[in-house]
Write a protein that holds these residues in place. Structure first.
Motif, PDB file in Angstrom:
ATOM      1  N   GLY A 114      65.891  61.863 114.649  1.00  0.00           N
ATOM      2  CA  GLY A 114      65.070  61.143 113.678  1.00  0.00           C
ATOM      3  C   GLY A 114      64.468  62.071 112.637  1.00  0.00           C
ATOM      4  O   GLY A 114      64.492  61.773 111.432  1.00  0.00           O
ATOM      5  N   ALA A 115      63.940  63.214 113.067  1.00  0.00           N
ATOM      6  CA  ALA A 115      63.292  64.147 112.138  1.00  0.00           C
ATOM      7  C   ALA A 115      64.292  64.749 111.158  1.00  0.00           C
ATOM      8  O   ALA A 115      64.031  64.834 109.947  1.00  0.00           O
ATOM      9  CB  ALA A 115      62.590  65.257 112.920  1.00  0.00           C
ATOM     10  N   ALA A 124      65.735  61.966 108.792  1.00  0.00           N
ATOM     11  CA  ALA A 124      64.748  61.575 107.773  1.00  0.00           C
ATOM     12  C   ALA A 124      64.624  62.645 106.695  1.00  0.00           C
ATOM     13  O   ALA A 124      64.576  62.329 105.501  1.00  0.00           O
ATOM     14  CB  ALA A 124      63.391  61.340 108.441  1.00  0.00           C
ATOM     15  N   TRP A 130      60.056  68.701 109.032  1.00  0.00           N
ATOM     16  CA  TRP A 130      58.731  68.197 108.640  1.00  0.00           C
ATOM     17  C   TRP A 130      58.279  68.830 107.321  1.00  0.00           C
ATOM     18  O   TRP A 130      57.707  68.160 106.466  1.00  0.00           O
ATOM     19  CB  TRP A 130      57.707  68.487 109.721  1.00  0.00           C
ATOM     20  N   LEU A 179      58.388  57.948 104.908  1.00  0.00           N
ATOM     21  CA  LEU A 179      59.308  57.298 105.838  1.00  0.00           C
ATOM     22  C   LEU A 179      59.583  55.847 105.480  1.00  0.00           C
ATOM     23  O   LEU A 179      60.603  55.285 105.895  1.00  0.00           O
ATOM     24  CB  LEU A 179      58.743  57.372 107.270  1.00  0.00           C
ATOM     25  N   LEU A 215      63.107  54.966 103.967  1.00  0.00           N
ATOM     26  CA  LEU A 215      64.352  55.108 104.724  1.00  0.00           C
ATOM     27  C   LEU A 215      65.129  53.796 104.757  1.00  0.00           C
ATOM     28  O   LEU A 215      64.543  52.715 104.766  1.00  0.00           O
ATOM     29  CB  LEU A 215      64.033  55.564 106.157  1.00  0.00           C
ATOM     30  N   LEU A 231      68.592  53.981 109.893  1.00  0.00           N
ATOM     31  CA  LEU A 231      67.899  55.272 109.966  1.00  0.00           C
ATOM     32  C   LEU A 231      66.404  55.040 110.153  1.00  0.00           C
ATOM     33  O   LEU A 231      65.737  55.778 110.890  1.00  0.00           O
ATOM     34  CB  LEU A 231      68.151  56.087 108.700  1.00  0.00           C
ATOM     35  N   VAL A 239      64.243  56.546 113.169  1.00  0.00           N
ATOM     36  CA  VAL A 239      63.052  57.367 112.944  1.00  0.00           C
ATOM     37  C   VAL A 239      61.837  56.748 113.611  1.00  0.00           C
ATOM     38  O   VAL A 239      61.024  57.453 114.226  1.00  0.00           O
ATOM     39  CB  VAL A 239      62.813  57.582 111.436  1.00  0.00           C
ATOM     40  N   SER A 281      62.106  57.482 117.084  1.00  0.00           N
ATOM     41  CA  SER A 281      61.800  58.894 117.350  1.00  0.00           C
ATOM     42  C   SER A 281      60.295  59.134 117.336  1.00  0.00           C
ATOM     43  O   SER A 281      59.781  59.944 118.112  1.00  0.00           O
ATOM     44  CB  SER A 281      62.488  59.792 116.307  1.00  0.00           C
TER      45      SER A 281
END
Length: 603
Positions: A195-196, A199, A297, A336, A339, A343, A347, A350
């Protein structure tokens, strides 16, 4: 923001699998307290390492990183990157000592290392101080991040996020115990990483951002890219690099970055099959935690400066978010929302994974303190295994409720981070030295704990902070708060150490005989034991700490160079990236050689 059927399906399937794991292991976990809190001490290094990474992959971590990057640039992350030194010291010096101690919690160590009423008080008090007070603050910070994500991405009220996330997590945690936490962490790790990374890749390349080159050329981002602070800015250099590397990493107690190991990191080392598995788990954790995971991040945080250059722009885009929850950290959740379907579901799953992993670990760890170090010690010394498991499950629920209420009152993740650092300032040196210096006693720890806590409270709740650290006319520089608490606390606990009686010979000899820490700090005890014809040294092996420190330094170089090289590859600075990659390869080779030499001391 509308979630598609695919998004909902991904989240529901994830929830079902995690709850299924909790139910599946609940019967075995409930057999005994050792199974419930340590999984029978049979865990392999790779599973424990993944669990540590998943646990620290919290919903508040990307928010905190976003806050740091948007406020101070990429170099602002040195506030937590500095704890790599602590982590490497734990890997190559303390992991084997913890596993050798064979205690059920790291607080049980107190009555192994110290004796008398002071040791008993210290163990019981810290069970509440850490297991409840600190633990609830940490979980509230994580839940605050979940509230912000729920508010921005799903339009949920704070209480709705708390009830939805907390209810599922507490059921899973109470049922599955430590084994449920570790098994689910295996899944959570891969979901959270996917997910990280997914994204970050997508958001950097959306039209509003325009790719990595456009980010680097943007006026809002240019001065935020440097991995090191501006050396011409004295204040930034001292606060963001010098203090973290010179003082903070060894002097401050912080959850997950405890000097000498402790908390849920110690819990996983204690659950390992043996000393080598404990070392392998902590080393793997540090590589993943520092070298690779931060960059997705950081990239989202930098991209957010292009789309949302300030808090006002975030507020304009999300008018429904209550003002008390607005902050720079909200930018991560805001990004986010852009997205695409699928996806977005991954995310969100996640982030749910990150939340559940961290909270379930904190709940199980805090509950283990309440059961072993308070309930069994203070309330019911003859408690059966079934009673201890039941108390563990009940305390899990209570801790979750307390943290939920506190989360509703908090506003900013970085504020909580700084408060926890202040509370633990000056105590870290004790946790490092207590294994290797016989003179430290229970009163050393008691005075350090109270003095740092009282100083932190006074500075936050009175005008003392304004008087001492005012940038205009303060007694000390503005950046001097943490060093001030550290110095005063250290003076107090050293004074208490020398004005109180040392631990008894029996306690010190018993500890040495079990742990075999070695070193000049125990020479007096070893010599006195020889004079009394008592043999406490088990073998004539060379003291392993010097070689452990050498390996620690090589590990620090290895992980920092991997981390920097990754950043420079992303920035497109090929020559610098190649140089750092070469340094990483050389340090890896040297570390392998040092590690092979150390094995003789561990096996």
């Amino acid at each position: 923001m509308e979630l598609s059927t695919l998004d909902y399906s991904l989240i529901i399937v994830f929830f079902a699998i995690v709850l299924g794991i909790g139910i599946y292991v609940s019967k075995k976990s409930g057999k005994s307290s050792s199974e419930y809190f340590l999984s029978g001490r049979t865990m392999p290094w790779w599973l424990l390492g993944l669990s540590m990474v998943a646990t620290t992959f919290s919903t508040d971590t990307p928010n905190l990183v976003t806050d740091l990057v948007r406020t101070n640039g990429v170099s602002g992350n040195w506030g937590w990157w500095c704890f790599l030194l602590t982590g490497m010291l734990t890997v190559f010096v303390y992991a084997k000592l913890w596993r050798k101690s064979n205690v059920k919690t790291d607080l049980e160590f107190y009555e192994l290392r110290y004796g008398g009423k002071a040791a008993s008080f210290l163990r019981k008090f810290r069970a509440i101080y850490l297991g409840v007070f600190f633990n609830v603050i940490t979980m509230a910070s994580v839940t605050l991040a979940a509230i912000k994500i729920g508010g921005v991405m799903l339009g949920l009220e704070p209480w709705e996020t708390v009830v939805a996330g907390g209810l599922i997590t507490v059921i899973f945690s109470a049922l599955g115990g430590f084994k449920g936490v570790v098994y689910s962490d295996f899944l959570l790790f891969f979901v959270a990483m996917a997910g990280a990374i997914g994204a970050a890749y997508y958001l950097v390349n959306i039209p509003e951002v325009g790719g990595i080159q456009a980010i680097m050329e943007n006026e809002n981002v240019k001065d935020k890219l440097s991995i090191l602070p501006d050396f011409s800015n004295k204040k930034a250099l001292i606060t963001m690099l010098v203090i973290p590397l010179a003082v903070q990493w060894w002097s401050s107690w912080y959850p997950g970055g405890e000097p000498g190991g402790g908390g849920y990191i110690a819990q996983r080392m204690l659950a390992a099959k043996n000393e080598n598995h404990a070392i392998g788990a902590t080393f793997f954790f540090n590589i993943m935690h520092y070298a690779l995971r931060p960059w997705p991040w950081i990239l989202v945080a930098l991209a957010s400066l292009v789309v949302y250059p300030d808090i006002a722009s975030i507020q304009q885009a999300f008018p429904n978010v209550v003002e008390s929850k607005l902050g720079q950290d909200l930018a991560y959740s805001a990004m986010l929302t852009k997205l695409p379907s699928g996806l977005l579901g991954l995310v969100l799953a996640s982030l749910v994974a990150a939340y559940m992993s961290t909270i379930s670990t904190q709940l199980n760890w805090g509950s283990s303190y309440i059961v072993y170090d308070f309930y069994k010690q203070q309330i019911n010394p003859n408690a059966t295994e079934k009673q201890m498991v039941n108390v563990g499950r009940l305390s899990t629920v209570v801790l979750m409720v307390l943290s939920a209420f506190l989360a509703l009152a908090l506003q900013n993740a970085m504020g909580v981070f700084n408060l926890l650092l202040s509370f633990g300032a000056g105590t870290g040196l004790i946790f490092i030295l207590r294994w290797f210096w016989w003179r430290i006693n229970a009163w050393s720890e008691i005075t350090a704990m109270f003095s740092s806590g009282i100083l932190a409270i006074l500075l936050e709740t009175t005008s003392l902070k304004e008087i001492l650290f005012n940038p205009e006319n303060g007694v000390f520089p503005e950046w001097g708060e943490l060093p001030f608490i550290m110095v005063i606390t250290t003076i107090i606990w050293l004074t208490a150490t020398f004005v109180t009686q040392p631990e008894t010979k029996d306690v010190l000899r018993s500890f040495y005989q079990k742990i075999q820490p070695g070193g000049p700090g125990w020479a007096k005890i070893i010599e006195e034991a020889k004079q009394d014809n008592v043999e406490i040294v088990a073998n004539d092996q060379k003291w392993s700490v010097p070689s452990g420190i050498k390996a620690m330094l090589l590990g620090v170089v290895l992980i920092y160079t991997i981390m920097f090289a990754t950043g420079y590859w992303i920035y497109g600075e090929t020559n610098l990236a190649l140089t750092l990659t070469g340094v990483a390869a050389i340090s890896a080779f040297l570390l392998i050689r040092a590690w092979n030499k150390m094995k003789d001391h561990i096996l």
